[in-house]
Design a protein around this motif. Sequence first.
Motif, PDB file in Angstrom:
ATOM      1  N   ASN A  21       0.860  -1.176   0.000  1.00  0.00           N
ATOM      2  CA  ASN A  21       0.000   0.000   0.000  1.00  0.00           C
ATOM      3  C   ASN A  21       0.903   1.234   0.000  1.00  0.00           C
ATOM      4  OD1 ASN A  21      -1.681   2.226   0.989  1.00  0.00           O
ATOM      5  ND2 ASN A  21      -3.219   0.634   1.244  1.00  0.00           N
ATOM      6  N   ASP A  22       0.711   2.098  -0.994  1.00  0.00           N
ATOM      7  CA  ASP A  22       1.547   3.301  -1.086  1.00  0.00           C
ATOM      8  C   ASP A  22       0.953   4.477  -0.314  1.00  0.00           C
ATOM      9  OD1 ASP A  22      -0.533   4.233  -2.635  1.00  0.00           O
ATOM     10  OD2 ASP A  22       0.660   4.552  -4.432  1.00  0.00           O
ATOM     11  N   GLY A  23      -0.035   4.195   0.514  1.00  0.00           N
ATOM     12  CA  GLY A  23      -0.683   5.250   1.290  1.00  0.00           C
ATOM     13  C   GLY A  23      -2.070   5.568   0.775  1.00  0.00           C
ATOM     14  N   GLN A  24      -2.301   5.328  -0.501  1.00  0.00           N
ATOM     15  CA  GLN A  24      -3.608   5.583  -1.107  1.00  0.00           C
ATOM     16  C   GLN A  24      -4.168   4.347  -1.807  1.00  0.00           C
ATOM     17  OE1 GLN A  24      -3.022   8.888  -3.718  1.00  0.00           O
ATOM     18  NE2 GLN A  24      -3.043  10.395  -2.075  1.00  0.00           N
TER      19      GLN A  24
END
Length: 96
Positions: A51-54
């Motif tokens: 997960n890249d944060g978004q």
Amino acid sequence: MSTQDANHEHRKPDETFRAGKISAKIWVKAKPSDHGGTYPEFSIKIVKSFNDGQDWRETCYYFPDELPSLRYVVERAFSYCIDVSNAWDRGGEFSS
């Protein structure tokens, strides 16, 4: 994205093995043989999800501590391919 990746995105894998964030997805397709029958052709995609944060994304890069999980899914994928090939050779049914 390669043509092969695009083709696979439209069809669910025949089998998936997971260990943590790492997965091996396997597609099987019947191919005609030179001897009149068919044989299974395997396509395997091994990725790590993160997960890249978004959004959830996939990569083919691994940290050293992820190698045991990578090995596990590779071994499971290989065993699956052998099992399907053996069943195919015995005239067993397999639907892709």
